[in-house]
Design a protein around this motif. Structure first.
Motif, PDB file in Angstrom:
ATOM      1  N   THR B 163       0.457  -1.448  -0.039  1.00  0.00           N
ATOM      2  CA  THR B 163       0.117  -0.168   0.390  1.00  0.00           C
ATOM      3  C   THR B 163       0.842   1.316   0.362  1.00  0.00           C
ATOM      4  OG1 THR B 163      -0.070   0.069   2.442  1.00  0.00           O
ATOM      5  CG2 THR B 163      -1.722  -1.312   1.944  1.00  0.00           C
ATOM      6  N   SER B 164       2.267   1.332   0.626  1.00  0.00           N
ATOM      7  CA  SER B 164       2.812   2.456   0.111  1.00  0.00           C
ATOM      8  C   SER B 164       3.157   2.913  -1.170  1.00  0.00           C
ATOM      9  CB  SER B 164       4.631   1.904   0.515  1.00  0.00           C
ATOM     10  OG  SER B 164       5.385   3.194   0.011  1.00  0.00           O
ATOM     11  N   ILE B 165       3.161   4.957  -1.777  1.00  0.00           N
ATOM     12  CA  ILE B 165       2.849   5.524  -2.468  1.00  0.00           C
ATOM     13  C   ILE B 165       4.700   4.847  -2.932  1.00  0.00           C
ATOM     14  CG2 ILE B 165       0.830   6.568  -1.708  1.00  0.00           C
ATOM     15  CD1 ILE B 165       3.291   9.079  -1.681  1.00  0.00           C
ATOM     16  N   ALA B 218       4.964   4.439   8.964  1.00  0.00           N
ATOM     17  CA  ALA B 218       4.368   5.945   7.613  1.00  0.00           C
ATOM     18  C   ALA B 218       4.130   7.265   8.311  1.00  0.00           C
ATOM     19  CB  ALA B 218       4.359   5.237   6.629  1.00  0.00           C
ATOM     20  N   SER B 219       2.671   6.338   8.744  1.00  0.00           N
ATOM     21  CA  SER B 219       1.684   7.938   9.379  1.00  0.00           C
ATOM     22  C   SER B 219       2.644   8.528  10.401  1.00  0.00           C
ATOM     23  CB  SER B 219       0.914   6.716   9.849  1.00  0.00           C
ATOM     24  OG  SER B 219       0.087   6.613   8.681  1.00  0.00           O
ATOM     25  N   HIS B 243      12.855  -7.438   4.403  1.00  0.00           N
ATOM     26  CA  HIS B 243      11.457  -8.887   4.774  1.00  0.00           C
ATOM     27  C   HIS B 243      10.172  -7.197   4.255  1.00  0.00           C
ATOM     28  CE1 HIS B 243      12.356 -11.532   7.450  1.00  0.00           C
ATOM     29  NE2 HIS B 243      13.959 -11.180   7.409  1.00  0.00           N
ATOM     30  N   THR B 244       9.635  -7.560   3.920  1.00  0.00           N
ATOM     31  CA  THR B 244       8.321  -6.842   3.532  1.00  0.00           C
ATOM     32  C   THR B 244       7.101  -6.885   4.389  1.00  0.00           C
ATOM     33  OG1 THR B 244       7.044  -5.174   1.261  1.00  0.00           O
ATOM     34  CG2 THR B 244       7.292  -8.132   1.261  1.00  0.00           C
ATOM     35  N   GLY B 245       5.759  -5.996   4.039  1.00  0.00           N
ATOM     36  CA  GLY B 245       4.552  -6.758   4.285  1.00  0.00           C
ATOM     37  C   GLY B 245       4.252  -5.429   4.915  1.00  0.00           C
ATOM     38  N   VAL B 246       2.789  -5.698   4.805  1.00  0.00           N
ATOM     39  CA  VAL B 246       1.560  -4.446   4.968  1.00  0.00           C
ATOM     40  C   VAL B 246       1.982  -3.323   6.086  1.00  0.00           C
ATOM     41  CG1 VAL B 246      -0.612  -5.171   5.697  1.00  0.00           C
ATOM     42  CG2 VAL B 246      -0.500  -3.977   3.716  1.00  0.00           C
ATOM     43  N   GLN B 247       1.090  -1.700   4.930  1.00  0.00           N
ATOM     44  CA  GLN B 247       1.658  -1.400   5.720  1.00  0.00           C
ATOM     45  C   GLN B 247       0.164   0.406   6.185  1.00  0.00           C
ATOM     46  OE1 GLN B 247       2.322   2.788   5.860  1.00  0.00           O
ATOM     47  NE2 GLN B 247       1.273   2.196   3.674  1.00  0.00           N
ATOM     48  N   GLU B 248       0.194   1.056   6.759  1.00  0.00           N
ATOM     49  CA  GLU B 248      -0.960   1.183   6.558  1.00  0.00           C
ATOM     50  C   GLU B 248      -1.661   3.094   7.151  1.00  0.00           C
ATOM     51  OE1 GLU B 248      -5.937  -0.260   7.687  1.00  0.00           O
ATOM     52  OE2 GLU B 248      -4.024  -0.332   9.438  1.00  0.00           O
TER      53      GLU B 248
END
Lengths: 513, 513
Positions: B163-165, B218-219, B243-248
């Motif tokens: 979801t990162s830009i 990030a927020s 390591h990746t993963g989701v962020q919001e």
């Protein structure tokens, strides 16, 4: 009979020496010259038993002398682990690796690191601080990328191998064949390999056995007509990282690009090939071999009270590294425990009879270039100049002891010395030595030598990869290793006798690491 | 008194049921309705003691019934581990992951994998094989690269977060601040953070605690005026892999690019920052969020002899993965042991009273999108439709047992069932369940649920990295896990009673994984 005679004769000599209050070493020397054999094989010439069945019969005086070092060793260990030096080896290592990063042969960062260390050595009070020139290969990686195009698209994480040529600009696209051994490749018709990329996927057995695929894979593949070689990274364990290392082209083959890919990808490609799937790979490497560069071995000493250029105890590791990670483990740490051992002994006021010399070799990763230059430069004096070569280049994890090479007389002394290392719980004695690539130039010719034994089961997990970082190192463990190096070096450098040696003048080319 | 009354009343019911030869379940149901409490809290309402002090008092008949399944469990284990199924779960997993690679939500490879599995399910004889639609985010990584420019140049291996830009074309160059906690960042004046890249370097404690930095870093950074966030990879151990993963993104902040860097680099950057060195980083990311895509949950069953849509036992794992590695561990393996458990039970002729349904969720990695859609689609019938939810999403290493959630009555039944798993040496019973992100949509509302307990100490070493490959999986271990799933599912699905449950209608939003 012969044995018994020499046994008693030798003991008699010691007895005489003791009575005369003279230097045991000199008496032994005389006796050795007379007998034309080295001294302890005189005592008992059942040579293999010394080493392998633990039947050393050191002269009692010598044994007692060695045992007499226990208080000094205890002090060294206490002061390094518990005093103002605690954590200092780690901190120095961290400072340099953070500051300069990797130290690839030929790179500016290696030379900057050497300049920095010369300064550090001087500030630390090391003596005779200097560098000695050593020409090294100058290979540059440049941009590199690989992708599986068929049977599906997927990036292949890779690291080109030292001395590999690059691909033509824009890369190559070729079908691939995958094998798990040289034999499997040799059994293929040349027509099947010609124009293709060969993927070597050997199962990990030991480093020594498996690394051959990295060292000569490109040449073997080229001989069959391949256009590039990709090799399973030489590691028993992987988290998606490729491992680099040096390779060597045979003089009789066309040079082709060579790189290591991850264990994950390599094993998958082998499965695909064995299923009969058509594998097509795009490979691009900008790697280039430039003109050799001049680098330097970095040297600092604690000079002995006797002739400082005679019977030197060398402590060493190599300063150069690969260009991934920061080479904290391979092998800055080995060099730093050598440096710090010398520094702390001096700061503790423990100046031995013989000189202890820290050497941080350069150009090891491309084939012991620093050690080779050093050997040439010291060839005329080496027999008198060197008493013992010590190296740490297979990790500085928790120390277990040391492994040694040398004649049986030397081994018996080493074994006795290692008994002093109980405060470090590092009393293991093994033979022959197996972890000293740079010093193998002397080890192979009979010089007494030793390498750090440590709990390095995970060494090859990080070796030559982006994982070779300060995270592998531990402050307390490094202190222990420094204390072990300092203790062994001090005892050997201060002993009443030189370590006996049986050397050959024949130069033996070491194997590539 | 009250307790004692119900205890005897309950036992009386069982006695009556036994005498009448009627279904215990029905008798219990009647009794429960009358008492308006679930059945075993009737037997003993000292609720906490059931779970935490091991004082279950199952009706003897039920206990005996469960114990009666030991021969069946032994057969299931024998046949799966020792018969023609041995190694089959592994081979199927290998075939799919080799064939399609990663299965990122929104990707063609995920949808192709689903089509492939529908076909495989049908060939394997699963029943009611179908998919159910679920919209999923469609994020694409694109090219990404980062480099430290000051205090020296070094590449930074990174993985952008889901979801990162991206950055503006050509990337950004900015000074960086590094912190080890949100608190440390909050304590900085905004002026120090504004326009900079924030590097979060939290020490690993547990995944649950540490992952917050990836999820909301990030927020938090954006709120302080940062232009990008780089986060230490969420892993306790590293060999140079990010390591990746989701962020919001919080709704109140300007979106800024977010990526994970390696533990090696992150810890180095924190040290540099704390020394006062000026860190400048160039960051380029092409990441984009496209329109949501339609994906599918993949479903196959062994239909029960009773109403096949009532009291279903769900076995599950998620099929989607991150776009690095092949997601063999996270979580194709969890889905595959679910699939194979159903398949083998059918092939062994073990058709239970209730349906066992394998669900391979989609879109888990971006926030349980498959499970959410499924929940909505089945909301009207869920209370009657589901008897037990089982999931495997924290590794399929050597099985130890299972953890469970549910009311105390359910827990006592599960505890008894786990005693049957001695042939697998996997009898551990824990509560509550902790490893079922998808099924947490039901777990959180009181539905009986369970997750695989396994020797997963190394799970996060590979999690969301290029190391998530078939090398993590083992054929025998997978067989054991499949056998465990098959055994538990069969017993529950064939038991004379449904698993008791105390559910709430309130929808609880699960935390991001």
């Amino acid at each position: 009979m012969f044995t018994t005679f020499y046994f008693y004769a030798s003991n008699l000599c010691f007895l005489i020496a003791k009575m005369m209050g003279r230097n045991i070493q000199k008496v032994l020397l005389i006796f050795t010259i007379i007998a034309d054999v080295s001294w302890s094989s005189v005592i008992d010439n059942r040579v293999d038993k010394y080493v392998y069945r633990g039947e050393c019969h050191l002269p009692e005086a010598l044994q007692k002398e060695i045992q007499g070092y226990q208080p000094v060793v205890n002090t060294i260990v206490d002061k390094i682990l518990g005093g103002k030096f605690a954590g200092d080896t780690y901190n120095s290592l961290l400072e340099m690796t953070d500051k300069f990063g990797h130290r690839l042969a030929g790179s500016q960062s290696l030379e900057d690191s050497i300049d920095y260390l010369v300064d550090e050595f001087q500030k630390a009070g090391l003596e005779n601080v200097h560098t000695e020139d050593a020409p090294v290969p100058h290979w540059v990686r440049g941009f590199e990328s690989a992708e599986m195009i068929s049977p599906r698209r997927a990036p292949l994480n890779l690291l080109g191998l030292g001395t590999s040529i690059g691909t033509p600009r824009g890369g190559i696209v070729a079908e691939a064949v995958a094998v798990d051994s040289f034999d499997e490749l040799e059994a293929m018709p040349d027509s099947l390999v010609k124009g293709k990329i060969v993927i070597f996927v050997p199962a990990w057995t030991s480093y020594g056995q498996t690394v051959r695929y990295r060292s000569i894979g490109a040449s073997v593949a080229s001989r069959k007509g391949a256009v590039a070689a990709l090799i399973r990274s030489i590691t028993p364990f992987s988290i998606g990282s490729p491992h680099t290392g040096v390779q060597e082209y045979s003089s009789d083959v066309k040079k082709i690009p060579a790189a290591c890919i991850t264990v994950e990808d390599a094993t998958m490609l082998l499965r695909m090939f064995r299923r009969g799937e058509k594998i097509i790979i795009r490979l691009e490497m900008e790697a280039r071999n430039l003109e050799p560069a001049m680098s330097r071995n970095t040297i600092g000493e604690l000079q002995g009270t006797q002739n400082p250029n005679k019977s030197v105890v060398v402590l060493s590791g190599h300063l150069d590294s690969w260009d991934v990670g920061v080479g904290a483990m391979d092998d800055a740490a080995g060099g730093f425990i050598s440096w710090k051992a010398v520094q702390y002994l001096k700061q503790l006021g423990l100046r031995p009879k013989r000189t202890i010399r820290a050497i941080l070799w350069t150009g090891e990763e491309f084939g012991y270039y620093g050690a080779k230059a050093y050997q040439k430069q010291h060839a005329a004096t080496e027999k008198e100049e060197f008493n013992l070569f010590v190296e740490s280049d297979i990790g500085t994890f928790d120390p277990l002891g040391m492994d040694f090479s040398g004649n049986e007389d030397a081994l018996c002394i080493f074994r006795e010395i290692m008994k002093l290392m109980t405060p470090l719980n590092a009393t293991q004695f093994k033979t022959p030595t197996d972890g000293g690539p740079d010093i193998s130039l002397w080890t192979n010719r009979g010089y007494p030598s030793a390498s750090l034994l440590n709990k390095n089961e995970r060494y090859f997990w990080f070796h030559h990869s982006a994982g070779d970082s300060m995270l592998v190192e531990d402050p307390i463990t490094l202190d222990k290793n420094t204390a072990l190096f300092a203790s062994v070096a001090y005892v050997v450098a201060n002993l009443s006798i030189d370590i006996p040696k049986t050397v050959t003048d024949e130069l033996i080319e070491p194997e590539l690491d």
